[in-house]
Design an enzyme around this catalytic site. Structure first.
Site, mmCIF file in Angstrom:
data_model
loop_
_atom_site.group_PDB
_atom_site.id
_atom_site.type_symbol
_atom_site.label_atom_id
_atom_site.label_comp_id
_atom_site.label_asym_id
_atom_site.label_seq_id
_atom_site.Cartn_x
_atom_site.Cartn_y
_atom_site.Cartn_z
ATOM 1 N N ARG A 87 33.851 -86.619 -73.706
ATOM 2 C CA ARG A 87 33.842 -87.707 -74.685
ATOM 3 C C ARG A 87 32.486 -87.733 -75.389
ATOM 4 N NH1 ARG A 87 36.505 -92.610 -71.036
ATOM 5 N NH2 ARG A 87 38.585 -91.682 -70.785
ATOM 6 N N ASP A 93 29.499 -88.579 -77.934
ATOM 7 C CA ASP A 93 29.046 -89.849 -78.500
ATOM 8 C C ASP A 93 29.081 -89.819 -80.030
ATOM 9 O OD1 ASP A 93 28.557 -90.958 -76.010
ATOM 10 O OD2 ASP A 93 26.449 -90.342 -75.992
ATOM 11 N N ARG A 107 20.638 -85.291 -74.267
ATOM 12 C CA ARG A 107 19.687 -85.882 -75.215
ATOM 13 C C ARG A 107 18.416 -86.362 -74.506
ATOM 14 N NH1 ARG A 107 23.199 -90.240 -78.202
ATOM 15 N NH2 ARG A 107 21.128 -90.819 -78.985
#
Length: 256
Positions: A50, A52, A202
Site C-alpha cells: 500500500r 503512500d 523514506r
C-alpha cells in the site's frame, strides 16, 4: 471466479496513495472503477504493497477476481482503455491460481529512491525525484547504509502510525549508486526486503542523506538504529523519488 495478477505502473502524484478512500483519489479506486466498466459490479482488488500519497510504482502487483474467463492480454488492454486519462497502466496481466495472493504470496519487495543534487529546481521531473542542493558523499552514505543490512529492530525507522505487529525486519539490500544525468547528479538508493515498515524507506533515505551531507557521521546511523527510538531518526524525506520497482514471488506469474 478466475483470478488474474496485474503488473501495475503509476505516477503517485495525483493520488492519496494506493488504498481506496471515500473522498480522495486512489490507485486502487481507479483500477476498481475500470474493472467495473468490464463487469458491472463492485470490485475489490488486493496489492503487494500500500504505497503512500505521492509514491510511484513501476512494478506494483495486484490481483483481481472476475466472473468470466478473460484472455489475460485482452483484460490488460481493456483495463488500460478504461483507465485513461489516469496516470495508471497495466503493464502485464496473467491468470493465476485461485489461492494466489498479490500480498501474501510475495517473497520480497524492491524499492528505488532517486535523489537529485542541483541548485536549480527540477522542472521536467517535478515530483519524480527528491531535489537537494547540498553535495553528497557516496562513500559516507554507503558506510552508513552498511549498518542497516540484516535482521534488526527498525523501530527508529518506522512511522509512529505503523500497524505492523513487529518492528523486527530483515533488510537484504541497501545499495547506493551515483548516476550522472543531463539534469544533474542523482543518487539511487536500492532497497530490498521481504516486507517494509510504514515509512521505513523514506526514513532510511532521509537519514542517509544527512550522512552524505556531513551533518551525521556514518556511525550515527548505527547508534540511531540501536536506540530503537523514533526520536533518534533523521528527517523523513518526501515521497518524491520513491518507486516500488518490483515484487518477487516463488514463481513469477509474468514470466514468459
Amino acid at each position: 471466479m478466475p483470478r488474474y495478477a496485474l503488473l501495475v505502473e503509476y505516477d503517485g502524484g495525483p493520488f492519496a496513495g494506493w488504498q481506496r478512500q471515500a473522498d480522495q483519489p486512489s490507485v486502487q479506486g481507479a483500477i476498481e472503477a475500470a474493472l467495473g466498466k468490464l463487469e458491472k459490479r463492485e470490485h475489490t482488488i488486493a496489492a503487494a504493497g500500500r504505497t503512500d500519497a505521492g509514491v510511484h510504482a513501476r512494478g506494483q502487483v495486484a490481483h483481481c477476481d472476475m466472473e468470466k474467463v478473460w484472455d489475460p492480454f485482452r483484460l490488460g488492454e481493456a483495463l488500460n482503455f478504461h483507465l485513461k486519462p489516469e496516470p495508471v497502466a497495466i503493464r502485464a496481466c496473467a491468470a493465476v491460481a485461485d489461492d494466489w495472493h498479490a500480498r501474501f504470496s510475495a517473497m520480497e519487495r524492491r524499492y528505488l529512491f532517486r535523489v537529485l543534487v542541483r541548485r536549480a529546481p527540477s522542472t521536467l521531473e517535478k515530483g519524480q525525484v527528491w531535489r537537494v542542493m547540498n553535495p553528497l558523499s557516496l562513500e559516507a552514505m554507503r558506510e552508513g547504509a552498511a549498518h542497516l543490512i540484516g535482521l534488526h529492530d527498525f523501530t527508529t525507522f518506522r512511522s509512529t502510525m505503523c500497524q505492523a505487529a513487529s518492528p523486527v525486519k530483515t533488510l537484504d539490500e541497501c545499495r547506493i549508486e551515483q548516476v550522472e544525468t543531463g539534469a544533474g547528479t542523482e543518487y539511487h538508493f536500492h532497497l530490498r526486503a521481504r516486507s517494509f515498515l510504514h515509512n521505513q524507506v523514506r526514513s532510511i533515505v532521509g537519514t542517509l542523506e544527512r550522512v552524505g551531507a556531513g551533518s551525521w557521521a556514518a556511525s550515527d546511523v548505527k547508534a540511531a538504529l540501536e536506540a530503537a527510538d523514533r526520536a533518534a531518526c533523521g528527517p523523513v524525506c518526501p515521497p518524491d523519488g520513491l518507486y516500488l520497482m518490483g515484487v518477487g514471488y516463488p514463481d513469477d506469474p509474468f514470466a514468459g
